[in-house]
Design a protein around this motif. Structure first.
Motif, short mmCIF file in Angstrom:
data_model
loop_
_atom_site.label_atom_id
_atom_site.label_comp_id
_atom_site.label_asym_id
_atom_site.label_seq_id
_atom_site.Cartn_x
_atom_site.Cartn_y
_atom_site.Cartn_z
N PRO A 1 5.52 5.89 -7.46
CA PRO A 1 4.91 6.32 -6.30
C PRO A 1 5.74 7.48 -5.71
O PRO A 1 7.16 7.59 -5.93
CB PRO A 1 5.00 5.01 -5.33
CG PRO A 1 5.35 3.83 -6.32
CD PRO A 1 6.03 4.50 -7.46
N ILE A 2 5.15 8.33 -4.74
CA ILE A 2 5.93 9.25 -4.08
C ILE A 2 5.98 8.91 -2.63
O ILE A 2 6.87 9.74 -1.87
CB ILE A 2 4.95 10.62 -4.21
CG1 ILE A 2 3.53 10.44 -3.48
CG2 ILE A 2 4.84 10.91 -5.46
CD1 ILE A 2 2.87 12.00 -3.35
N PHE A 3 5.49 7.83 -2.09
CA PHE A 3 5.70 7.42 -0.61
C PHE A 3 5.38 5.95 -0.56
O PHE A 3 4.36 5.50 -1.02
CB PHE A 3 4.83 8.37 0.21
CG PHE A 3 5.13 8.21 1.60
CD1 PHE A 3 6.34 8.86 2.15
CD2 PHE A 3 4.26 8.05 2.63
CE1 PHE A 3 6.79 8.79 3.49
CE2 PHE A 3 4.52 7.88 3.99
CZ PHE A 3 5.75 8.38 4.43
N GLN A 4 6.45 5.05 -0.10
CA GLN A 4 6.02 3.71 -0.11
C GLN A 4 6.98 2.90 1.11
O GLN A 4 7.65 3.60 1.67
CB GLN A 4 6.33 3.01 -1.57
CG GLN A 4 7.77 3.19 -1.87
CD GLN A 4 8.07 3.03 -3.40
OE1 GLN A 4 7.51 1.86 -3.48
NE2 GLN A 4 8.74 3.63 -3.98
N GLY B 1 3.24 -0.57 4.48
CA GLY B 1 1.92 -0.22 3.77
C GLY B 1 1.76 1.30 4.22
O GLY B 1 0.38 1.48 4.61
N PRO B 2 2.33 2.34 4.11
CA PRO B 2 2.09 3.54 4.51
C PRO B 2 1.26 4.18 3.42
O PRO B 2 1.40 4.11 2.42
CB PRO B 2 3.44 4.30 4.40
CG PRO B 2 4.28 3.44 3.35
CD PRO B 2 3.91 2.00 3.57
N GLY B 3 -0.07 4.61 3.81
CA GLY B 3 -0.99 5.44 3.08
C GLY B 3 -2.23 6.01 3.70
O GLY B 3 -1.84 6.20 4.98
N HIS B 4 -3.20 6.08 3.34
CA HIS B 4 -4.32 6.89 3.63
C HIS B 4 -3.82 8.06 4.66
O HIS B 4 -3.94 8.00 5.99
CB HIS B 4 -5.31 6.02 4.46
CG HIS B 4 -6.62 6.62 3.94
ND1 HIS B 4 -7.91 6.04 3.60
CD2 HIS B 4 -7.29 7.68 4.69
CE1 HIS B 4 -8.85 6.79 3.63
NE2 HIS B 4 -8.60 7.88 4.13
N TYR C 1 0.86 -1.18 -0.01
CA TYR C 1 -0.07 0.14 0.09
C TYR C 1 0.95 1.39 0.01
O TYR C 1 1.95 1.28 0.67
CB TYR C 1 -0.72 -0.07 1.16
CG TYR C 1 -2.12 0.84 1.24
CD1 TYR C 1 -2.96 0.89 0.23
CD2 TYR C 1 -2.32 1.49 2.42
CE1 TYR C 1 -4.25 1.48 0.33
CE2 TYR C 1 -3.24 2.62 2.57
CZ TYR C 1 -4.40 2.41 1.29
OH TYR C 1 -5.72 2.91 1.44
N LYS C 2 0.64 2.28 -0.74
CA LYS C 2 1.59 3.30 -0.80
C LYS C 2 0.72 4.43 -1.54
O LYS C 2 -0.40 4.77 -1.68
CB LYS C 2 2.85 2.96 -2.02
CG LYS C 2 2.04 2.64 -3.31
CD LYS C 2 3.16 2.32 -4.38
CE LYS C 2 3.54 0.77 -3.90
NZ LYS C 2 2.74 -0.26 -4.24
N LEU C 3 1.45 5.42 -1.80
CA LEU C 3 0.81 6.90 -2.30
C LEU C 3 1.51 7.16 -3.74
O LEU C 3 2.77 6.93 -4.12
CB LEU C 3 1.19 8.01 -1.22
CG LEU C 3 0.78 7.93 0.11
CD1 LEU C 3 1.08 9.13 0.82
CD2 LEU C 3 -0.69 7.63 0.02
N GLY C 4 0.48 7.39 -4.45
CA GLY C 4 0.68 8.14 -5.94
C GLY C 4 0.29 9.55 -5.80
O GLY C 4 -0.35 10.13 -4.86
#
Length: 350
Positions: free
Chosen positions: A269-272, A281-284, A245-248
């Protein structure tokens, strides 16, 4: 499209929201920080399990306000004058989500200030089954505050993880929903007010890239970030039950925000996850400003083990972001929980 499911119990519960948030704002506005000592350093997580996934963290007049998924029908809020203080801050129940047919589960509440009022947008599904997931909204400090369901998709369709985008003098609501091609995607709808949309949403991002499809193809949990006239829409990608899980990120390029061609997706991705730092799983996420307005910070949930998944093990972490030379945000790498962090600039001990 107007709000539906108006009922007397909602009036009473929403009045509680109004009283709490307005009272906290008044306390914050009267708090003089000029001669106070700097706030304490801290380590992540800043809010422990279990009520710590899908966080929204807002800084307002030197106070931090925090809401997150509770896995119940209750929306709980924490308030603290320091990031370090959030960990032990008391949880106050400000709303209990109900539907006409029994109890339900609430998650991903998003706290937003619009025109000197506060709104909480949150997702609801009846128990058991988690089938009919829709987005609801609460409003504070109105003459007759009322909550209801945002009519975002045809046939009362599934729509979650919503937040507001302020762009070109107008309001838009961005959220996650399923397209006819079965892909969970990012949608956007025009708003006629902070509590109503004027049309169904249109899709602006689908999980088509390989890094958006790990576990399951997912785009969800979007959040706007604006700086120097540019508008970015960051979002969570891949399945939350995986360590990937990550950030786009999307960027608005001008034109009609309701048209997918007005947005450009960044290819990576910009953050993972960071195996070296033990963050999975960094996200939301959400973004918030430091008390003196000079810094932008990210609040996000993550796990400390690759096998923990998409449940109550996720905890809220925060860290300062920076900016690349080309003007795009640089979220860096998720920091380990052992790293001691200085507080946001302008924070004072409280």
């Amino acid at each position: 499209m107007m709000l539906v499911h108006r009922r007397g119990a909602g009036r009473r519960a929403l009045s509680l929201v109004a009283v709490l948030i307005v009272a906290l704002s008044m306390i914050a506005a009267g708090h003089d920080r000029a001669d106070a000592a700097p706030g304490p350093s801290f380590t992540n997580p800043v809010v422990p399990a279990p009520n710590s996934a899908d966080p929204t963290l807002v800084q307002y007049n030197g106070q931090y306000y925090y809401v997150a998924t509770t896995w119940t029908s209750n929306i709980l809020m924490r308030r603290s004058s320091t990031i370090a203080g959030l960990r032990s801050a008391s949880e106050r129940r400000i709303f209990t989500a109900t539907q006409n047919t029994g109890c339900c589960t609430m998650w991903a509440p998003h706290l937003e200030q619009i025109n000197n009022r506060w709104y909480i947008y949150y997702s609801v599904a009846p128990r058991p089954g988690y089938g009919s997931r829709r987005t609801h909204v609460l409003e504070s400090a109105a003459n007759d505050p009322m909550g209801g369901v945002l009519n975002l998709m045809p046939n009362n369709g599934w729509a979650i993880d919503g937040a507001v985008l302020k762009l070109n003098g107008a309001l838009y609501f961005h959220y996650s929903a399923f397209h006819a091609d079965k892909l969970q995607s990012i949608y956007i709808a025009p708003m006629s007010s902070p509590t109503s949309v004027s049309a169904y949403g249109t899709r602006i991002s689908a999980p088509t890239l390989a890094w958006e499809r790990q576990g399951q193809p997912v785009n969800e949990g979007s959040f706007a970030l604006q700086r120097n006239g540019r508008t970015f829409l960051t979002y969570s990608a891949s399945y939350c039950g995986t360590a990937d899980y990550k950030l786009g990120m999307l960027e608005y390029r001008g034109g009609n925000p309701l048209v997918a061609s007005s947005w450009t997706k960044f290819p990576t991705p910009i953050f993972q996850r960071s195996n070296a730092n033990g963050v999975y799983g960094p996200g939301h996420h959400s973004f918030f400003t430091s008390p003196d307005g000079t810094e932008i910070w990210i609040a996000y949930h993550a796990n400390s083990s690759a096998s923990q998944g998409c449940g109550t093990t996720r905890t809220t972490r925060v860290q300062k972001i920076s900016w690349n030379a080309d003007g795009t945000p640089n979220l860096g790498v998720p920091v380990p929980t052992s790293k001691v962090l200085a507080p946001p600039s302008g924070e004072t001990g409280g």
